[in-house]
Design an enzyme around this catalytic site. Structure first.
Site, PDB file in Angstrom:
ATOM      1  N   SER A 178       0.790  -1.228   0.000  1.00  0.00           N
ATOM      2  CA  SER A 178       0.000   0.000   0.000  1.00  0.00           C
ATOM      3  C   SER A 178       0.819   1.273   0.000  1.00  0.00           C
ATOM      4  CB  SER A 178      -0.934   0.010   1.210  1.00  0.00           C
ATOM      5  OG  SER A 178      -0.197  -0.051   2.422  1.00  0.00           O
ATOM      6  N   HIS A 206      -5.195  -3.669  -2.790  1.00  0.00           N
ATOM      7  CA  HIS A 206      -4.947  -2.716  -3.874  1.00  0.00           C
ATOM      8  C   HIS A 206      -4.790  -3.385  -5.239  1.00  0.00           C
ATOM      9  CE1 HIS A 206      -4.417   0.517  -0.926  1.00  0.00           C
ATOM     10  NE2 HIS A 206      -3.832  -0.412  -0.193  1.00  0.00           N
ATOM     11  N   LYS A 238     -11.906   0.035  -2.249  1.00  0.00           N
ATOM     12  CA  LYS A 238     -10.907   0.741  -3.046  1.00  0.00           C
ATOM     13  C   LYS A 238     -11.350   0.728  -4.511  1.00  0.00           C
ATOM     14  CE  LYS A 238      -7.348   0.172   0.411  1.00  0.00           C
ATOM     15  NZ  LYS A 238      -8.267  -0.251   1.512  1.00  0.00           N
TER      16      LYS A 238
END
Length: 384
Positions: A178, A206, A238
């Site tokens: 991240s 992610h 996300k």
């Protein structure tokens, strides 16, 4: 007095430029946002595909509220597991190619619950040094031995696994890290897990929605299937643009997690509005090849634009593009200078990143365009 100690600790954080400050955003989550009352071009969101304010998701949420109400009324194992939750879990399992999936209200709850359900005293967790804070906390909560290996260093990990006498072993890694934006070497990790009879747990916060076939994540990116040994965690707040997370695995593994994961059992199930909206988000991700192509085009443009900067741009192939500044003070100063120009890029400091590596964490989204990227790179080059 205890309160005096807190005051001193807060003063120490301020002196080290480590105080965090919340920004008030008075607009939807888009790249052009009102931050603390000022219009800003933002490079701070994890909304990589620009879905957080997508009209189709807003309509799905409204329809779900009309049909299902707003609350679940109980935990999943009592009366809170509603039809939208079940439908979402089935869709997620199918999407990532796993027999079964389990939905959690947040990514933090998924990570801190799953690891302690799999290992405990007498076991060992082999964790990458740059893993997310939730994974670090998960290992501590498990009470297993915490064995940390150098970032993406497979030789170091192999030696640690070979020397371990633990009853059960678990390799724990981010899929995409991240703060550095690089990708874990999952094929090598899977080989080591097989060789040492260990679980491999991948937190793909992610990577889900971005990497792999149709955005199925880092396991898909490397062609690694979910198995009884390989457990996949995906985050839905996300690239998916909503909130929550899920774990995907074989039926026995997921059933065990349902029975023994405290952060799943002992909490009220999330709103059916969220899970119904995620079903629509999953449709858009599956059909989002043009969005992903656009995102990678923007990544390339940014990297070319900053290639001659005096600040180090880490070698990230993902939407996370970290620019290493160094000191906390300078990172804050550069972030503030950008803010004065109407560009918001957060300064990330210890303990989130190692001491001496304070940085700007640039997050790209399909909501950005070429002009946005050029505006940022020109500003950074001018400040450098």
């Amino acid at each position: 007095m205890i309160s005096d100690e807190i005051d001193r600790n807060l003063e120490a954080l301020a002196e080290e430029n480590l105080l965090r400050r919340r920004r008030i955003v008075s607009s939807p989550c888009t790249v052009m946002a009102e931050v603390d009352g000022n219009p800003m071009l933002t490079f701070s969101s994890n909304d990589y595909l620009g879905l957080a304010a997508h009209p189709a998701l807003a309509e799905a949420a409204a329809e779900a509220a009309r049909q299902w109400g707003v609350g679940s009324g109980g935990s999943h194992v009592v009366t809170g597991h509603m039809m939208p939750h079940e439908m979402l879990e089935e869709a997620l399992a199918d999407f990532v190619g796993a027999p079964r999936a389990l939905y959690f209200s947040t990514g933090y709850m998924a990570n801190t619950g799953i690891v302690p359900a799999l290992v405990g005293r007498g076991d060992a967790v082999f964790s990458d040094r740059l893993n997310h804070a939730s994974l670090i906390d998960a290992v501590q909560l498990s009470r297993a031995e915490n064995v940390r290996y150098r970032h993406n260093d497979m030789d170091h990990l192999a030696a640690l696994l070979k020397d371990s006498q633990a009853k059960r072993k678990l390799i724990l890694t981010d899929g995409v890290f991240s703060m550095d934006g690089d990708v874990a070497p999952l094929p090598a990790l899977a080989e080591l897990a097989e060789a040492h009879d260990a679980w491999l747990v991948v937190d793909d916060a992610h990577g889900f929605g971005i990497l792999g076939h149709e955005g199925r994540g880092t396991l898909s990116h490397f062609g690694i299937p979910v198995t009884s040994r390989v457990i996949y965690i995906g985050t839905l707040g996300k690239a998916a643009g909503v909130s929550g997370a899920f774990v995907a695995g074989t039926d026995p593994v997921v059933e065990w997690l349902l029975q023994r994961t405290r952060t799943y059992t002992f909490t009220t199930a999330s709103s059916p509005i969220i899970t119904a909206t995620l079903l629509k988000s999953l449709e858009l991700i599956r059909k989002g090849s043009l969005l992903r192509a656009r995102l990678f085009s923007l990544i390339e443009r940014l990297r070319m634009g900053l290639s001659q900067s005096r600040w180090e741009l880490l070698p990230s192939p993902t939407a996370i593009q970290p620019v290493i500044i160094g000191s906390n003070e300078e990172a804050l100063r550069v972030s503030q200078a950008l803010s004065d120009m109407g560009i918001f890029v957060p300064a990330i400091r210890p303990p989130t990143v190692p001491k001496g590596s304070a940085r700007l964490r640039i997050s790209l989204s399909t909501g950005h365009n070429d002009e946005h990227i050029d505006r940022l790179t020109d500003a950074l080059k001018g400040l450098a």
